[in-house]
Design an enzyme around this catalytic site. Structure first.
Site, short mmCIF file in Angstrom:
data_model
loop_
_atom_site.label_atom_id
_atom_site.label_comp_id
_atom_site.label_asym_id
_atom_site.label_seq_id
_atom_site.Cartn_x
_atom_site.Cartn_y
_atom_site.Cartn_z
N GLY A 46 9.11 -15.93 -8.87
CA GLY A 46 8.18 -14.47 -9.01
C GLY A 46 8.44 -13.62 -9.67
O GLY A 46 9.86 -14.00 -9.98
N GLN A 51 9.73 -5.35 -12.85
CA GLN A 51 11.62 -5.78 -13.72
C GLN A 51 11.23 -6.22 -15.00
O GLN A 51 12.03 -6.74 -16.28
CB GLN A 51 11.61 -7.37 -13.21
CG GLN A 51 11.63 -6.91 -11.67
CD GLN A 51 12.27 -8.69 -10.53
OE1 GLN A 51 11.11 -9.06 -10.55
NE2 GLN A 51 13.24 -9.53 -11.26
N CYS A 93 17.73 -12.90 -7.63
CA CYS A 93 16.59 -12.73 -7.80
C CYS A 93 17.33 -12.55 -9.80
O CYS A 93 17.65 -12.98 -9.67
CB CYS A 93 16.42 -10.86 -7.56
SG CYS A 93 15.31 -9.96 -8.57
N LEU A 94 15.61 -12.82 -10.62
CA LEU A 94 15.55 -12.49 -11.95
C LEU A 94 16.58 -11.27 -12.52
O LEU A 94 17.04 -11.16 -13.61
CB LEU A 94 14.57 -12.94 -12.19
CG LEU A 94 13.77 -14.56 -12.77
CD1 LEU A 94 12.67 -14.65 -13.53
CD2 LEU A 94 14.81 -15.87 -12.54
N HIS A 137 9.40 -10.47 -0.93
CA HIS A 137 10.30 -10.10 -1.87
C HIS A 137 9.97 -9.39 -4.14
O HIS A 137 10.02 -8.20 -3.73
CB HIS A 137 11.43 -11.26 -3.09
CG HIS A 137 12.56 -11.38 -3.70
ND1 HIS A 137 13.32 -11.78 -3.77
CD2 HIS A 137 12.10 -10.73 -4.87
CE1 HIS A 137 14.21 -11.55 -4.77
NE2 HIS A 137 13.48 -10.46 -5.22
N GLU A 138 8.62 -9.96 -4.14
CA GLU A 138 8.50 -8.98 -5.25
C GLU A 138 7.41 -8.21 -4.85
O GLU A 138 7.53 -6.65 -5.46
CB GLU A 138 6.55 -10.08 -5.47
CG GLU A 138 7.45 -11.76 -6.22
CD GLU A 138 8.67 -10.68 -6.69
OE1 GLU A 138 9.05 -10.03 -7.89
OE2 GLU A 138 9.76 -12.80 -6.67
N HIS A 141 10.28 -5.03 -4.77
CA HIS A 141 9.94 -4.52 -5.99
C HIS A 141 8.93 -3.52 -6.62
O HIS A 141 8.63 -2.48 -7.51
CB HIS A 141 9.85 -5.24 -7.16
CG HIS A 141 11.31 -6.13 -7.90
ND1 HIS A 141 12.36 -5.99 -7.73
CD2 HIS A 141 10.68 -7.75 -7.66
CE1 HIS A 141 12.73 -6.96 -8.03
NE2 HIS A 141 12.17 -8.16 -7.75
ZN ZN Z 1 13.24 -9.56 -7.81
#
Ligand code: ZN
Length: 187
Positions: A46, A51, A93-94, A137-138, A141
């Site tokens: 995701g 981000q 997480c990226l 999670h997303e 953000h």
């Molecule tokens: Zn993340």
């Protein structure tokens, strides 16, 4: 379409809340394509718009596996309309390259959002699935919340972050989650 740079933990804008999308314009559909391309390039499950430095309420998820190819999902202006249960989820997480931390999550969520065509949809993400965890999670953000804010154990999380030269957990952002803690104890 372009591969964009993923902002790393410590970047201030990752903590800023994102704006609602008023119209799924060309600008937003271009943003969605950039998110998908950047997510696939980085082997992510995701990716949320903040981000890549675009503070709009948009994220993408693809929970395909080698066995099962699925279509990518696009969530614009998402709202979590139902949540229940609790689970521990080991997440990366990226924006935190290579680090994995155990966090508290709801076991089930139902989300309502707009798709890439601006059409509303509702998805029940199932119990304890990767999709359920990825949505939470997303979604976070978009509110400037990061997965480590839900960590089970701060000391363990800090050890892991240090291993990858990432800044430590931010005390002031740690979340008190009595509802999740109580549900985890009863499990
Ligand atoms: Zn993340």
């Amino acid at each position: 379409m372009a591969i964009r740079r993923v902002l790393r933990y410590g970047t201030k804008s990752l903590r800023e809340p994102s704006k609602e999308v008023h119209k799924v314009s060309k600008k937003i559909s271009d943003l969605v394509h950039d998110l998908l391309e950047t997510m696939y390039t980085n082997n992510g499950v995701g990716l949320a718009a903040p981000q890549i430095g675009e503070n709009y309420r948009v994220f993408v998820i693809d929970v395909s596996t080698n066995e099962e190819k699925l279509s990518p999902m696009v969530f614009i202006n998402p709202k979590i309309i139902k949540k229940s249960g609790a689970m521990v989820s080991n997440e990366g997480c990226l924006s935190f390259p290579e680090a994995f931390v155990e966090v508290k999550r709801y076991k089930s969520v139902t989300v309502k959002a707009l798709d890439i065509n601006g059409k509303p949809f509702v998805v029940d993400a199932g119990e304890g699935t990767l999709l359920t965890r990825a949505i939470q999670h997303e979604f976070d953000h978009l509110n400037g919340v990061l997965f480590i804010d839900h960590c089970i154990n701060k000391a363990v999380a800090n050890e892991e972050l240090a291993k990858f030269d990432l800044p430590p957990v931010e005390e002031e952002n740690l979340l008190e989650e009595p509802e999740l803690e109580a549900a985890l104890k009863n499990d």
